[in-house]
Scaffold this active site. Structure first.
Site, mmCIF file in Angstrom:
data_model
loop_
_atom_site.group_PDB
_atom_site.id
_atom_site.type_symbol
_atom_site.label_atom_id
_atom_site.label_comp_id
_atom_site.label_asym_id
_atom_site.label_seq_id
_atom_site.Cartn_x
_atom_site.Cartn_y
_atom_site.Cartn_z
ATOM 1 N N ASN A 12 0.770 -1.242 0.000
ATOM 2 C CA ASN A 12 0.000 0.000 0.000
ATOM 3 C C ASN A 12 0.804 1.297 0.000
ATOM 4 O O ASN A 12 0.291 2.329 0.427
ATOM 5 C CB ASN A 12 -0.948 0.018 1.211
ATOM 6 N N ASP A 70 -4.162 -5.810 1.078
ATOM 7 C CA ASP A 70 -3.872 -5.182 2.360
ATOM 8 C C ASP A 70 -5.150 -4.830 3.103
ATOM 9 O O ASP A 70 -5.942 -5.705 3.411
ATOM 10 C CB ASP A 70 -2.976 -3.970 2.149
ATOM 11 N N HIS A 97 -7.837 -9.281 3.823
ATOM 12 C CA HIS A 97 -8.500 -8.426 4.814
ATOM 13 C C HIS A 97 -9.992 -8.607 4.571
ATOM 14 O O HIS A 97 -10.494 -8.289 3.487
ATOM 15 C CB HIS A 97 -8.106 -6.965 4.615
ATOM 16 N N HIS A 150 -5.624 -10.507 10.499
ATOM 17 C CA HIS A 150 -6.132 -9.801 11.690
ATOM 18 C C HIS A 150 -7.601 -10.075 12.038
ATOM 19 O O HIS A 150 -8.443 -9.184 11.979
ATOM 20 C CB HIS A 150 -5.898 -8.292 11.571
ATOM 21 N N ASP A 223 0.140 -6.240 12.349
ATOM 22 C CA ASP A 223 -0.648 -5.296 11.550
ATOM 23 C C ASP A 223 -0.144 -3.876 11.807
ATOM 24 O O ASP A 223 -0.911 -2.933 11.995
ATOM 25 C CB ASP A 223 -2.140 -5.412 11.874
ATOM 26 N N HIS A 227 1.344 6.064 11.633
ATOM 27 C CA HIS A 227 0.756 7.305 11.124
ATOM 28 C C HIS A 227 1.495 8.487 11.752
ATOM 29 O O HIS A 227 1.976 8.409 12.886
ATOM 30 C CB HIS A 227 -0.736 7.399 11.463
ATOM 31 N N GLY A 242 -5.523 2.423 12.583
ATOM 32 C CA GLY A 242 -4.257 1.729 12.654
ATOM 33 C C GLY A 242 -3.432 2.095 13.863
ATOM 34 O O GLY A 242 -3.518 3.203 14.395
#
Length: 349
Positions: A12, A70, A97, A150, A223, A227, A242
């Protein structure tokens, strides 16, 4: 600093990792610059848009260990079936996902009493579990190999258990935050508690823990989603989803699960290292002549997560401020010392 001897990179960045030339460039860059081995999971669909498959065979020839969109689900069952048909021919793992966006769209946290009390849009657990059940069935029909990323709820664990009982080639992971936190931790409106999928109920947490203990869930995966500070310092609804997890994964799980008797240390270590085999990475062995892949941990060391900053350039860790036990002192990956805790000295003779 978290003790990891290899990482799986997601597709990503900008531009999206969806072509063989780009994968070649990234592999070369990782070989030059990364401290530990990096394996790559390119996109299933071009641009992560879910509309056109990538050239999976070319990507495999260039070293892809699998494919994933992703944080975006493959919404179309037909598109996923086609991807799994190609995967069966070229190999690798399709990592998914799971989310039905028609059910989750507009949600910021788990749908339930807490979301209602906070006035936040909710995401129901069925947005994940129904997709796990659907995609496990497609994988079983195509005899394809899929990995569920996840997991966050009891119904998803049940769907994976049912798929394995039928002999379908599926595996699954759970993240530290879903094993330790619940929707109750969102009441503070701390945006570090906003993740994708969202934190669910205590019952879901216990089901995930039991799934990990029994092997229904094969491994722990962080995971890791860094940020910038300004991205998270906004109202909860506007913040990106996230949390980081690489530096705290072992210590958080050891402190909250092993020391409390809820999980055996041997099981935790096994689940935290099982990802290598699932994604065709070399399984580390302690043997003469083998490249060393070892982590030295002081199980008695006490520390506060983030108290002295982070090795990561991102600070959005949901375990920040927690008193933890168990500190990584040294990490050796691919035969080289790649991390040493500042106060720890290695003496060779």
């Amino acid at each position: 600093a978290g003790g990891y001897g290899a990482v799986l990179a997601m597709p990503n960045p900008d531009p999206v990792l969806d072509s063989a030339p780009l994968l070649r460039s990234l592999r070369d860059a990782a070989a030059r610059e990364a401290r530990i081995p990096v394996a790559f999971l390119p996109a299933i669909t071009r641009g992560l848009a879910g509309e056109q498959l990538t050239e999976m065979a070319e990507l495999r020839q260039e070293g892809a260990v699998g494919f994933t969109d992703d944080g975006r689900p493959v919404q179309s069952a037909g598109m996923l079936r086609k991807a799994l048909q190609y995967q069966r021919l070229c190999g690798g793992v399709v990592a998914l996902h799971e989310e039905d966006v028609t059910l989750s769209r507009g949600g910021s946290m788990h749908e339930g009493a807490v979301s209602a009390a906070l006035g936040l849009g909710g995401i129901p657990t069925i947005s994940e579990s129904t997709m796990v059940a659907r995609d496990a069935a497609i994988a079983g029909y195509e005899d394809a190999r899929v990995h569920f990323q996840h997991l966050s709820c009891a119904a998803s664990v049940e769907a994976v258990a049912a798929a394995k009982a039928r002999g379908w080639r599926v595996s699954a992971e759970v993240s530290p935050h879903h094993l330790l936190l619940t929707e109750e931790d969102v009441r503070t409106m701390d945006t570090r508690m906003k993740m994708h999928p969202p934190l669910a109920t205590e019952g879901d947490r216990l089901a995930l823990l039991e799934g990990l203990r029994t092997g229904t869930i094969d491994c722990v995966a962080t995971d890791h989603a860094p940020h910038a500070r300004d991205e998270k310092e906004v109202p909860f609804e506007q913040a990106p989803m996230g949390t980081t997890g690489l530096e705290t994964a072992f210590a958080a799980l050891y402190t909250a699960l092993v020391l409390t008797g809820e999980l055996d240390l041997g099981v935790l270590v096994e689940r935290m290292t099982a990802g290598a085999a699932l994604f065709e990475l070399p399984t580390p062995r302690i043997a003469v002549g083998e490249p060393a892949n070892l982590t030295l941990i002081d199980l008695d060391a006490d520390w506060v997560a983030g108290e002295h900053g982070w090795e990561s350039r991102s600070e959005n860790c949901c375990f920040a401020g927690r008193q933890l036990k168990g500190r990584v002192l040294l990490t050796v990956a691919a035969g080289a010392i790649v991390y040493r805790e500042r106060a720890f000295t290695v003496v060779s003779s």
